[in-house]
Design a protein around this motif. Structure first.
Motif, short mmCIF file in Angstrom:
data_model
loop_
_atom_site.label_atom_id
_atom_site.label_comp_id
_atom_site.label_asym_id
_atom_site.label_seq_id
_atom_site.Cartn_x
_atom_site.Cartn_y
_atom_site.Cartn_z
N VAL A 343 0.82 -1.22 0.00
CA VAL A 343 0.00 0.00 0.00
C VAL A 343 0.85 1.26 0.00
N GLY A 344 2.16 1.14 -0.06
CA GLY A 344 3.00 2.32 -0.15
C GLY A 344 3.13 3.10 1.14
N VAL A 345 2.84 2.49 2.28
CA VAL A 345 2.98 3.17 3.58
C VAL A 345 4.40 2.97 4.08
N ALA A 346 5.17 4.04 4.09
CA ALA A 346 6.57 3.95 4.48
C ALA A 346 6.80 4.25 5.95
N ALA A 347 5.87 4.92 6.60
CA ALA A 347 6.02 5.28 8.01
C ALA A 347 4.83 4.77 8.80
N CYS A 348 5.10 4.06 9.89
CA CYS A 348 4.03 3.60 10.76
C CYS A 348 4.56 3.53 12.18
N TRP A 349 3.64 3.50 13.11
CA TRP A 349 3.98 3.46 14.53
C TRP A 349 3.42 2.18 15.13
N PHE A 350 4.00 1.73 16.25
CA PHE A 350 3.64 0.43 16.83
C PHE A 350 3.24 0.58 18.29
N VAL A 351 2.20 -0.13 18.66
CA VAL A 351 1.75 -0.22 20.05
C VAL A 351 1.88 -1.69 20.47
N PRO A 352 2.64 -1.99 21.51
CA PRO A 352 2.86 -3.39 21.88
C PRO A 352 1.63 -4.03 22.51
N TRP A 353 1.63 -5.34 22.52
CA TRP A 353 0.56 -6.11 23.17
C TRP A 353 0.77 -6.04 24.67
N ASP A 354 -0.12 -5.39 25.37
CA ASP A 354 -0.02 -5.21 26.83
C ASP A 354 -1.38 -5.53 27.42
N SER A 355 -1.71 -6.81 27.48
CA SER A 355 -3.04 -7.23 27.92
C SER A 355 -3.29 -6.88 29.38
N LYS A 356 -2.26 -6.88 30.19
CA LYS A 356 -2.44 -6.58 31.62
C LYS A 356 -2.92 -5.15 31.82
N ALA A 357 -2.28 -4.20 31.14
CA ALA A 357 -2.68 -2.80 31.28
C ALA A 357 -4.05 -2.56 30.64
N ALA A 358 -4.31 -3.19 29.49
CA ALA A 358 -5.59 -3.00 28.82
C ALA A 358 -6.73 -3.57 29.66
N ASP A 359 -6.52 -4.73 30.27
CA ASP A 359 -7.55 -5.32 31.11
C ASP A 359 -7.81 -4.49 32.36
N ALA A 360 -6.75 -3.92 32.92
CA ALA A 360 -6.93 -3.08 34.11
C ALA A 360 -7.75 -1.83 33.76
N ALA A 361 -7.54 -1.29 32.55
CA ALA A 361 -8.30 -0.12 32.12
C ALA A 361 -9.78 -0.47 31.93
N VAL A 362 -10.06 -1.64 31.36
CA VAL A 362 -11.45 -2.07 31.19
C VAL A 362 -12.11 -2.29 32.54
N LEU A 363 -11.38 -2.90 33.47
CA LEU A 363 -11.93 -3.18 34.80
C LEU A 363 -12.31 -1.90 35.52
N GLN A 364 -11.47 -0.86 35.40
CA GLN A 364 -11.73 0.40 36.09
C GLN A 364 -12.47 1.43 35.23
N ALA A 365 -12.76 1.06 33.95
CA ALA A 365 -13.47 1.96 33.03
C ALA A 365 -12.78 3.31 32.93
N SER A 375 2.92 1.91 31.64
CA SER A 375 2.84 0.69 30.83
C SER A 375 3.42 0.94 29.44
N SER A 376 3.81 -0.14 28.78
CA SER A 376 4.36 -0.01 27.44
C SER A 376 3.31 0.50 26.46
N LEU A 377 2.05 0.13 26.67
CA LEU A 377 0.98 0.62 25.79
C LEU A 377 0.82 2.13 25.91
N SER A 378 0.79 2.62 27.13
CA SER A 378 0.63 4.05 27.34
C SER A 378 1.82 4.82 26.78
N GLY A 379 3.02 4.30 26.97
CA GLY A 379 4.21 4.97 26.44
C GLY A 379 4.22 5.02 24.92
N ALA A 380 3.75 3.93 24.28
CA ALA A 380 3.73 3.91 22.82
C ALA A 380 2.72 4.91 22.27
#
Length: 428
Positions: A343-365, A375-380
């Motif tokens: 698709v010609g996309v030369a620049a992209c950014w990455f967010v790591p898989w951080d299920s622990k932080a994501a689950d904690a966010a869902v639990l506390q809404a 967390s690595s997710l928040s930093g990314a």
């Protein structure tokens, strides 16, 4: 000051140079339609390619025939890097669709002079308006709603007035993820008020729900209410939101089809009208990709439709849930090479898989950045916001970014550097 133009066309010959000159355009080079694309594809083929790229670097506008051999992702990326605006000369609907896929200006062969001059015309002055950031992702739960919430929370950390709207007509979920009531007015009420002409910043403030420093316009609580989000209503609501906040992050649904326009000529409600209206109005589009074979394949297939729907808005690609367990060794390089090749996309950014932080966010809404700020997710997400969608300088009302492709390179500004310093302090 004259406009410097490179003319790459098999339709318009050297005789057309005089017509451009009469309109204040100085033609520095006239070449065949595919010459710039050939030079962009391989800059080391010889002296001719080097001279072609040198002429492009010194030009303001490239007027080029629209065609698959002449208008390529590599050429668009080179022009983006040089700051050269592209005017695609279209001789039919197929040429226009190709040009719209890259988000470049289009014109008929008879209108090239006016299009070239208009491409570099100064924007009219006016008060600064808010920016609309659309967050889209293909089917398959790539995490676009979670990232929309995180981007809004991150932008609000700098004291900007930020709002978050749910325009998903298939599976709205912002209210559920943030623990807010979805029975209230929300975005649908804003759309109805916009149609009546009664929507204002004060009314938006009244119907919005607070999520810390972010104002939230919840989505429809049942997908069957999708006819309430018509294209005209959504467009009117977004225009009023520009006067209300500095940044409006809008979560949209995955489908981009316009099937109703094919099977019927009756003007009726469109299921995907809200998504298409938001993408057409957006100043920046964040495209979320799930870092697995199915997610990447779906994104590659949907990207041309996204590019056509977004028009001139730059698309920032954010690869979510990045991990080696689904792609093997060096997952980031694999995704990057695939996106650049197909698709010609030369620049992209990455967010790591951080299920622990994501689950904690869902639990506390709450946003991940609030529950697990280190967390690595928040930093990314913090790095992505600082590099890809850091708030730009105030611009004139009614203006849009001139052109961009998926190959836009990140250009961190002073705000990005401040975010980086905060991130380093937090990790210390």
């Amino acid at each position: 000051m004259s406009v410097r133009v490179v003319l790459a066309s098999d339709r318009l010959g050297a005789s057309f140079v005089d017509a451009l000159d009469d309109h204040g355009a100085e033609v520095s080079l006239v070449v065949t339609a595919d010459a710039p694309a050939d030079a962009a594809a391989d800059a080391v083929t010889g002296r001719a390619a080097a001279e072609m790229l040198g002429a492009l670097a010194a030009a303001d506008v490239l007027a080029v025939d629209a065609g698959r051999d002449a208008l390529t992702p590599q050429l668009v990326a080179v022009c983006d890097r040089f700051g050269v605006r592209i005017v695609a000369i279209c001789d039919g609907a197929a040429d226009r669709r190709l040009a719209e896929m890259f988000g470049v200006a289009t014109c008929a062969p008879d209108d090239v002079c006016a299009a070239v001059v208009h491409a570099v015309a100064p924007a009219p002055t006016g008060p600064a308006r808010g920016r609309i950031i659309a967050v889209w992702g293909p089917a398959g739960a790539p995490g676009r709603t979670t990232l929309a919430i995180e981007i809004a929370a991150e932008l609000a950390r700098d004291g900007r007035r930020v709002a978050l709207a749910d325009a998903d007509t298939h599976a709205p979920s912002i209210a559920m993820l943030t623990g807010l009531a979805d029975e209230g007015p929300g975005f649908a009420a804003a759309c109805r008020a916009a149609e009546r002409g009664t929507l204002s910043a004060a009314e938006l403030e009244r119907i919005a729900l607070p999520l810390g420093d972010v104002a939230v316009l919840a989505g429809i609580n049942r997908p069957g209410r999708w006819p309430e989000l018509s294209s005209a209503r959504v467009g009117g609501a977004l225009e009023q939101c520009r006067t209300w906040v500095e940044d409006l992050i809008v979560d949209v649904a995955a489908p981009l089809e316009r099937d109703e326009e094919i099977v019927s000529d009756i003007e009726g409600p469109r299921r995907n009208a809200a998504t298409l209206a938001v993408l057409a109005a957006a100043d920046v589009v964040v495209a979320v990709v799930s870092a697995d074979p199915v997610g990447v394949a779906r994104f590659v297939r949907a990207y041309p439709d996204l590019r056509a729907a977004a028009g001139a808005a730059p698309i920032r690609v954010l690869v979510n849930k990045t991990r080696s367990s689904t792609l093997g060794i060096d997952a980031r390089s694999q995704v990057r090479r695939t996106l650049e090749r197909y698709v010609g996309v030369a620049a992209c950014w990455f967010v790591p898989w951080d299920s622990k932080a994501a689950d904690a966010a869902v639990l506390q809404a709450q946003p991940v950045g609030r529950v697990a700020p280190r967390s690595s997710l928040s930093g990314a997400v913090r790095r992505f916001v600082g590099e890809a969608i850091e708030p730009p300088p105030a611009r004139a009302a009614g203006t849009r970014p001139s052109r961009a492709s998926g190959a836009d390179a990140p250009s961190p500004g002073s705000g990005a550097r401040a975010r980086t310093r905060r991130a380093l302090r937090g990790a210390a």
